[in-house]
Scaffold this motif. Structure first.
Motif: not given
Length: 295
Positions: A225-226, A278-279, A284-285, A289-292
């Motif tokens: 999902s992430p 996937m983990a 790496a994200i 990635g810093k999605p926040g």
């Protein structure tokens, strides 16, 4: 921004009740969940489109809000569409490599392990498959599977997957965004995994462990999902999520193609090896990635 918990709950309950109710009726009437059955294919298509139909019904019918822009239906292309297309086979192949670290799992260049997993074929079909594979060099079969999976992933599989994605990465992605990236994706992943339960019990992804397969599928969805959520976030489009989902379905078999041994809990994309792969992508994200900061 605030979360409309009533809207989220309405969508989730309706989606699960309708999906599970349809599955119960289908199987009670003698329907089967098996590869190559046109009835199963039709059932799967309708099942996958229930989240989209409910999302449209809740968004437009109940809350009188627009659907297209708020739920991220945008065809504006970016390189993130390409990432959505190419990342699934890369994860599948990584999980195949990781699988080799498990006890009793070995590299099978003759694809004999893959043939052994074709339990849904008749003895005659199995013999025909063995003859076909024996006549084709391994690298050609692998390349052919990759190309077919990529083409299907961006076309017919994406059409199937869009039915789910308009719900998961459309309505839920929008409504749960105030929770922050990681919390919202975890909740979406859990809901997504639970929604699969009737299919898992009938052998989907975990034919050897249909009951234990339910928590396994929930864990798979929690981890994936992430990844697909990040693609949705960076692309700004639920269409990119549909392409990624469709390509995942089309190329997941690559993770088992050259493996012998193991079972559906350990090897392949939906097994423990896939979870590790996937983990690593999630890590790496998190680091790069810093999605926040993008929300």
């Amino acid at each position: 921004m605030f979360i409309s918990y009533r809207k989220v709950l309405t969508f989730v309950l309706l989606t699960i009740l309708i999906s599970w109710g349809m599955a119960t009726l289908y199987f009670a009437l003698g329907g089967k969940w098996r590869t190559g059955d046109w009835k199963a294919l039709l059932f799967g298509f309708v099942y996958m489109w229930i989240p989209a139909l409910v999302a449209i019904g809740v968004q437009k019918g109940i809350y009188r809000e627009p659907v297209v822009k708020p739920l991220g239906v945008s065809s504006r292309f970016s390189l993130w569409f390409l990432a959505a297309w190419l990342l699934p086979p890369a994860i599948a192949l990584l999980s195949s490599v990781i699988s080799l670290a498990f006890p009793g799992v070995s590299f099978s260049p003759d694809m004999s392990g893959f043939i052994e997993r074709m339990t849904y074929l008749t003895p005659e079909q199995l013999e025909a498959a063995k003859s076909q594979l024996a006549a084709i060099p391994m690298w050609i079969f692998l390349l052919s599977g990759l190309i077919q999976g990529l083409l299907a992933g961006a076309t017919v599989n994406a059409l199937f997957a869009f039915g789910e994605e308009l719900g998961w990465r459309g309505l839920l992605f929008k409504e749960l965004a105030p929770l922050g990236f990681w919390k919202s994706q975890a909740l979406i992943g859990l809901i997504w995994g639970i929604w699969h339960a009737p299919l898992i019990l009938k052998g989907h992804n975990y034919p050897q462990h249909p009951v234990l397969g339910i928590p396994m599928m929930c864990l798979f969805c929690l981890l994936f999902s992430p990844i697909i959520g990040y693609i949705r976030l960076r692309s700004g489009s639920v269409l990119a999520a549909a392409i990624m989902h469709g390509t995942l379905n089309g190329t997941a078999g690559l993770s088992l193609l050259l493996l012998k041994g193991g079972d559906d809990l350990t090897v392949g994309l939906t097994g423990a090896a896939g979870f590790i792969a996937m983990a690593l992508v999630n890590l790496a994200i998190y680091i790069w990635g810093k999605p926040g900061k993008l929300q």
